[in-house]
Design a protein around this motif. Structure first.
Motif, PDB file in Angstrom:
ATOM      1  N   GLU A  82       0.957  -1.501   0.318  1.00 53.82           N
ATOM      2  CA  GLU A  82      -0.103   0.160  -0.385  1.00 53.82           C
ATOM      3  C   GLU A  82       0.490   1.399   0.147  1.00 53.82           C
ATOM      4  O   GLU A  82       0.985   2.670  -0.730  1.00 53.82           O
ATOM      5  N   ARG A 128       2.428   1.973  -3.843  1.00 53.41           N
ATOM      6  CA  ARG A 128       2.103   2.302  -4.103  1.00 53.41           C
ATOM      7  C   ARG A 128       1.236   3.696  -3.978  1.00 53.41           C
ATOM      8  O   ARG A 128       1.039   4.520  -5.361  1.00 53.41           O
ATOM      9  N   ARG A 129       1.510   4.381  -3.147  1.00 56.87           N
ATOM     10  CA  ARG A 129       1.264   5.775  -2.758  1.00 56.87           C
ATOM     11  C   ARG A 129       2.215   6.740  -3.798  1.00 56.87           C
ATOM     12  O   ARG A 129       1.853   7.292  -4.342  1.00 56.87           O
ATOM     13  N   GLU A 168       4.039   5.350  -6.519  1.00 62.73           N
ATOM     14  CA  GLU A 168       3.747   5.618  -7.348  1.00 62.73           C
ATOM     15  C   GLU A 168       2.526   5.833  -8.205  1.00 62.73           C
ATOM     16  O   GLU A 168       2.374   6.265  -8.738  1.00 62.73           O
ATOM     17  N   SER A 169       2.137   5.931  -7.674  1.00 60.13           N
ATOM     18  CA  SER A 169       0.807   6.909  -7.370  1.00 60.13           C
ATOM     19  C   SER A 169       0.695   8.327  -7.474  1.00 60.13           C
ATOM     20  O   SER A 169       0.769   8.939  -9.278  1.00 60.13           O
ATOM     21  N   ALA A 170       1.356   8.556  -6.574  1.00 57.45           N
ATOM     22  CA  ALA A 170       2.432   9.881  -6.613  1.00 57.45           C
ATOM     23  C   ALA A 170       3.270  10.544  -8.146  1.00 57.45           C
ATOM     24  O   ALA A 170       3.032  11.508  -8.430  1.00 57.45           O
ATOM     25  N   ALA A 218       3.097   9.254 -10.802  1.00 57.76           N
ATOM     26  CA  ALA A 218       2.178   9.052 -12.059  1.00 57.76           C
ATOM     27  C   ALA A 218       1.579  10.465 -12.329  1.00 57.76           C
ATOM     28  O   ALA A 218       1.175  10.425 -13.519  1.00 57.76           O
ATOM     29  N   GLY A 219       1.049  10.602 -11.612  1.00 56.72           N
ATOM     30  CA  GLY A 219      -0.037  12.150 -11.155  1.00 56.72           C
ATOM     31  C   GLY A 219       0.695  13.072 -10.721  1.00 56.72           C
ATOM     32  O   GLY A 219       0.328  13.907 -10.593  1.00 56.72           O
TER      33      GLY A 219
END
Length: 321
Positions: free
Chosen positions: A276, A279-280, A282-284, A286-287
């Motif tokens: 988790e 992923r936080r 990685e998501s940051a 990507a965006g």
């Protein structure tokens, strides 16, 4: 009122059960008075008679399961109050006092401190870039080959040489440093020490500087504290234009490598990265901003990588220092 032929009426409130297993009652106001039943009385009478006292007055009156539920709720409230109380107490401690405590703890690493000026300047620049506070973050490297970094009281952070050696880019170091700054900014460090040593920490009777340092090295922050530090790290990385993807990659690699290791690779012991959390980051990434730039220039990164040159490394690793 209980009326029995041949006897004076007795108020039900004056009765008390003297045998939890049999229908035998006494009077609260008359010693030695007894009333027993050979057979169960009719329901309307039985329901009005006092129940047997198996667990104590309040529990018997409301029932065991209700009492257990109430006790559980009260315990939770006390626990929350204790945690919140420690948080408020930590925030009330003068920052100057915190700095002195942090200096005392870091003093135990004095002989292992890496002082190459070029590397220190690169690290100081990185810390300023990642910190939003007017309070300066004092950061240093110690020549100990374990993959770790710890936040100390008073805005002081120690990075172990093993972390720099293991990192594949300055962006990976930046994510870990930002995470530790997050613990500093949210006062997690003082809360951890207060939870371990209590008020003795504030009056100097809780332990030695070495014991405080070991406690922080062993610290297991709560899930919410780790989440706050991660959120802080992501926010500051994005604000500084540094990609969080490197931090996610570092966590993923450390998790795989530590599975078969014991000893010097201890980063995950005190900072457990989960899927988790990865992923936080990685998501940051990507965006985030497409125009990410490295945390350090190649020259700065080279200087940081050699910051311990000329410093005698710690031989036998003893985490109790």
């Amino acid at each position: 009122m209980l009326a029995i032929e041949g006897f004076d009426p007795v108020a039900l409130s004056d009765l008390q059960r003297v045998d939890p297993d049999r229908l035998v009652f006494g009077r609260k106001d008359v010693d030695g008075w007894r009333l027993g039943f050979d057979a169960d009385p009719p329901g309307p009478i039985l329901w009005q008679l006092p129940a047997g006292a198996r667990y104590g007055g309040p529990i018997d009156r409301i029932g065991l399961w209700w009492a257990a539920g109430i006790a559980l709720v009260l315990s939770a409230l006390v626990l929350v109050g204790t945690i919140k109380g420690l948080d408020l107490l930590a925030r009330a401690i003068p920052y100057a006092w915190e700095q002195k405590l942090g200096d005392a703890i870091s003093g135990d690493f004095g002989e292992q401190a890496c002082r190459a000026p070029g590397g220190q300047k690169a690290l100081d620049d990185l810390a300023r870039r990642l910190s939003p506070s007017d309070r300066p973050i004092r950061i240093g490297v110690v020549n100990i080959p374990i993959v770790n970094a710890i936040a100390l009281p008073g805005g002081r952070i120690l990075v172990f040489r093993g972390l720099i050696d293991e990192a594949r880019s300055p962006d990976e170091v930046a994510g870990v440093v930002a995470h530790e700054i997050g613990h500093v900014e949210n006062r997690h460090v003082m809360v951890a020490l207060l939870r371990r040593f209590g008020l003795g920490l504030l009056i100097g009777s809780g332990g030695s500087a070495a014991e405080y340092g070991q406690a922080l090295l062993d610290a297991r922050y709560s899930r919410s504290a780790e989440s706050e530090a991660d959120e802080f790290s992501v926010k500051q990385l994005l604000h500084a234009g540094i990609s969080p993807a490197a931090t996610a990659a570092f966590f993923r690699r450390m998790s795989k490598e530590e599975a078969g290791m014991s000893g010097p690779l201890v980063y995950l012991a005190s900072h457990p990265p989960s899927d988790e959390r990865r992923r936080r980051f990685e998501s940051a990434a990507a965006g985030g901003n497409a125009a990410f730039r490295p945390a350090l220039s190649p020259d700065q990164w080279a200087a940081l990588r050699s910051i311990c040159a000329g410093t005698k490394p710690l031989g036998d690793i003893d985490l109790r220092f």
